[in-house]
Design a protein around this motif. Structure first.
Motif, PDB file in Angstrom:
ATOM      1  N   ASP B 126     -17.508  -7.626  37.097  1.00 34.17           N
ATOM      2  CA  ASP B 126     -16.051  -7.780  37.231  1.00 34.17           C
ATOM      3  C   ASP B 126     -15.321  -6.516  36.783  1.00 34.17           C
ATOM      4  OD1 ASP B 126     -16.357 -10.319  38.186  1.00 34.17           O
ATOM      5  OD2 ASP B 126     -15.879 -11.328  36.302  1.00 34.17           O
ATOM      6  N   GLU B 127     -15.934  -5.813  35.823  1.00 32.23           N
ATOM      7  CA  GLU B 127     -15.304  -4.586  35.332  1.00 32.23           C
ATOM      8  C   GLU B 127     -15.692  -3.376  36.175  1.00 32.23           C
ATOM      9  OE1 GLU B 127     -15.135  -6.282  30.728  1.00 32.23           O
ATOM     10  OE2 GLU B 127     -16.292  -4.451  31.164  1.00 32.23           O
ATOM     11  N   GLY B 128     -16.376  -3.636  37.293  1.00 30.38           N
ATOM     12  CA  GLY B 128     -16.721  -2.546  38.198  1.00 30.38           C
ATOM     13  C   GLY B 128     -18.006  -1.825  37.851  1.00 30.38           C
ATOM     14  N   ALA B 129     -18.705  -2.289  36.811  1.00 33.42           N
ATOM     15  CA  ALA B 129     -19.927  -1.608  36.382  1.00 33.42           C
ATOM     16  C   ALA B 129     -21.135  -2.087  37.192  1.00 33.42           C
ATOM     17  CB  ALA B 129     -20.174  -1.855  34.899  1.00 33.42           C
ATOM     18  N   ILE B 130     -22.201  -1.298  37.122  1.00 38.13           N
ATOM     19  CA  ILE B 130     -23.488  -1.678  37.707  1.00 38.13           C
ATOM     20  C   ILE B 130     -24.328  -2.264  36.572  1.00 38.13           C
ATOM     21  CG2 ILE B 130     -25.601  -0.809  38.768  1.00 38.13           C
ATOM     22  CD1 ILE B 130     -23.780   1.573  39.811  1.00 38.13           C
ATOM     23  N   ALA B 131     -24.878  -3.465  36.789  1.00 37.88           N
ATOM     24  CA  ALA B 131     -25.711  -4.086  35.752  1.00 37.88           C
ATOM     25  C   ALA B 131     -27.181  -3.769  36.019  1.00 37.88           C
ATOM     26  CB  ALA B 131     -25.498  -5.595  35.751  1.00 37.88           C
ATOM     27  N   ILE B 132     -27.874  -3.292  34.989  1.00 38.45           N
ATOM     28  CA  ILE B 132     -29.298  -2.999  35.102  1.00 38.45           C
ATOM     29  C   ILE B 132     -30.030  -3.987  34.186  1.00 38.45           C
ATOM     30  CG2 ILE B 132     -31.073  -1.220  34.988  1.00 38.45           C
ATOM     31  CD1 ILE B 132     -28.810  -0.311  36.733  1.00 38.45           C
TER      32      ILE B 132
END
Lengths: 422, 422
Positions: B126-132
């Protein structure tokens, strides 16, 4: 019978053989009837290997992801130690920093422990198990992110757990027999110290003695945790670090030891206008660049020019940053030039007893003078005298002070230090 | 624009260069406007290296500590991938299985996912980040211990996250272009399959196709998650695995492919009294030893002796355990002897279309017969025929079936498979 926290450094768990030896030692402590909580560092060079990997994928060696990466090393060693104990018939359970309740602030790479809530450790101990905890790491209270405590942080983990668990002692296992009156590589007649006060150990650690992480000693002093530094390769009694007992002072040696440090560099700001506020501008510049400086010297102003020189020392790795920061304010401050010198060493004499022995300073400088060592900078505390000298005479300086203050052992074989001074 | 879960296997993140390539690919997906959640395996041989270390300290390679050890590998790779993305200007945040909300049962070394609560992943996206996310691992709901999902478990992590996040697709990146009609090392004219139904992929995976973890396909079928298997080394379209669309069956090929498996062994229980309940005793013995068997064959009883032989296959590594367990009950059951044979191979033909094509079995055995391959055991499902043959003729058997069912590509260059069957 009591509760013992043991910490094993990277050299003590460097390979499978070492891990099995450590496991055996832990089992022996447990079988003697003690409750045992163990803190481990990463195996040997694991952390350096992880840093190398990180360098290959990113120039940014800091932050949340970097901390997550580095914590893998202790995760590996703690599991292996627990497995080794279990295969010997023991009951060991491993815990990450987070699982062990090591709560920190949010400063990645150099987090500070804010509280320790070792509920799971306490339960494991109550059930008769041995708890194995990953050193060097914690979890931030606010964001639940994994943090690391900085180099040497496993010592702090061990002391913090010892404090939270109310342990009788925090044993720090390393590859030498204890804390010595000087680095035995420089002074073959260095003595192993039987006991050292917290304040002395703080000064020794701050002066270059690598055996304990400075923050772990601060933590131990604050919570009055007795530390026993000893070798994982022998059964010898090591060095006890604790508060001076009532009446102990009279028996205590004046001087605990001589420390040295060759990891600093000296920056000299030449031709600084000698007027109020200028020195403050210089040190504000350094602080804003997040650099920690150690010693500072300002020469007497030359009346003819109205200018002076200011020198300070800082970790050699921070030298470039300091120079860059100062160059940016050269015109604003109006100094003439900058000198950088990484061929220096710091030599320090530490002893709680010197507070009440005024002759120490005189003996100190006579000893250096006798071997032709020139003191370029001087700094003192109540229980320490430090000088900066040329790096190539550091061995002469340390040896001369060690002899002058009667610290040399009878033979080159290290002996237990329990004398009454000289 | 959608939500894409990508999974990169160990060969895709084997070293720093590979990690940077993968980071670039992830960034491209994010820049195309998609939300991206990435699941990574451990780098190359890391897991095997950790297992080697474990073997050196303990003979017991299972349980809580062993799982904790193995999860270090993904912790390293996920941090490095995140750091690589961040150094390219992206915003990546890594999460352990526990942090990603992968909740499992308490079965160490082969835990099953019981639920996925990806709140932190959702927030990051939601915050625009990529989750790894670290594959292969979770946390047990009851004890909060770290668990692993067993070999290949990262595929399951990816599918489970895709289901929980409602992803549009779960992309499984590997070192080949997709799922092939046979192993290209055995059959140079193997075709890359354009699409495969869940049921076919389940049979292929269970029959020795190594490209996907069986449980991940079960999970995908249950939650209807489309899987796209493709190469991390090219931009080619790979193989789509999903449910058959309405009316798609007519266009679907009869046969999807030929799988083979040389990892099993055959145990034959010789001279078993041919009376009710004896076979049950044998398989109860195997089940109590926690061994999974695959195919089972019972020969017709020889009328003269009243005895029969029972053969079954199981993973070759479980052979010793099976023999030991059976030897203990030899007298009670009254069989004559045990044979162990690890020189076998299983060859399987899989295709959803064979349900409605009765001639398939005849063509199957004719093809094997033509190249002189003898079927020692036979097993079938609605969409699969499997035989056990000698290991040294497995290549002949696979190639003959591949040709007989019209699977050979026009040239040895793999082509997209979109035919209408025959």
């Amino acid at each position: 019978m009591g509760l013992i926290v043991q910490k094993y450094g990277g050299s003590s768990v460097a390979d499978a053989e070492s891990i099995k030896r450590v496991a055996k030692r832990i089992m022996e402590t447990r079988r003697a009837g003690h409750e045992v909580c163990v803190v481990v560092s990463a195996m040997g060079d694991t952390t350096d290997e992880l840093i190398d990997l990180a360098k290959q994928v990113s120039p940014i060696l800091e932050g949340r992801e970097y901390d997550m990466l580095l914590t893998a090393g202790e995760r590996i060693s703690m599991s292996l130690v627990a497995m080794a104990i279990n295969s010997m018939g023991g009951d060991a359970r491993s815990f990450t920093g987070s699982q062990a309740g090591v709560i920190t602030d949010q400063s990645f790479n150099k987090a500070r422990i804010t509280s320790v809530t070792p509920g799971r450790i306490r339960t494991a101990l109550d059930e008769g198990a041995i708890a194995i905890v990953a050193g060097f790491q914690g979890v931030s209270e606010t964001t639940k992110d994994i943090t690391t405590l900085g180099r040497g942080g496993s010592d702090t983990t061990a002391v913090a757990l010892a404090a939270a668990l109310g342990a009788d002692v925090c044993e720090i296992y390393t590859d030498v027999d204890g804390v010595f009156s000087a680095d035995p590589r420089l002074v073959p007649r260095a003595r192993k110290l039987h006991r050292v006060q917290y304040e002395e150990m703080l000064e020794l650690a701050a002066s270059g003695a690598k055996i304990l992480h400075l923050r772990s000693v601060e933590y131990a002093r604050r919570f009055n945790v007795p530390i026993h530094v000893r070798s994982s390769f022998s059964q010898h009694e090591g060095t006890w670090i604790r508060a001076a007992a009532e009446g102990e002072a009279v028996e205590q040696a004046i001087i605990a030891g001589v420390a040295h440090d060759t990891s600093e560099a000296k920056v000299t700001v030449v031709g600084v206008p000698d007027k109020p506020g200028v020195a403050a501008q210089i040190f504000r510049t350094i602080a804003d660049a997040e650099l920690n400086i150690d010693m500072v010297v300002q020469n007497i102003s030359a009346a003819a020019t109205g200018r002076t020189d200011i020198s300070f020392t800082l970790p050699v790795g921070d030298g470039r940053k300091a120079i860059t920061a100062l160059q940016k304010v050269q015109d604003a401050i109006g100094f003439e030039s900058l000198l950088f010198d990484d061929q220096i060493a710091k030599v320090s004499l530490v002893g709680a007893g010197m507070k009440s022995h005024p002759g120490v300073t005189a003996v100190f400088f006579e000893a250096l003078s006798n071997v032709g060592v020139n003191a370029e900078m001087i700094s003192t505390s109540e229980i320490r005298i430090s000088v900066v000298c040329r790096a190539d005479v550091v061995k002469d300086a340390v040896a001369a002070l060690h002899t002058a203050f009667g610290l040399d052992a009878e033979s080159t074989e290290a002996v237990v230090y329990g004398g009454t001074g000289r």
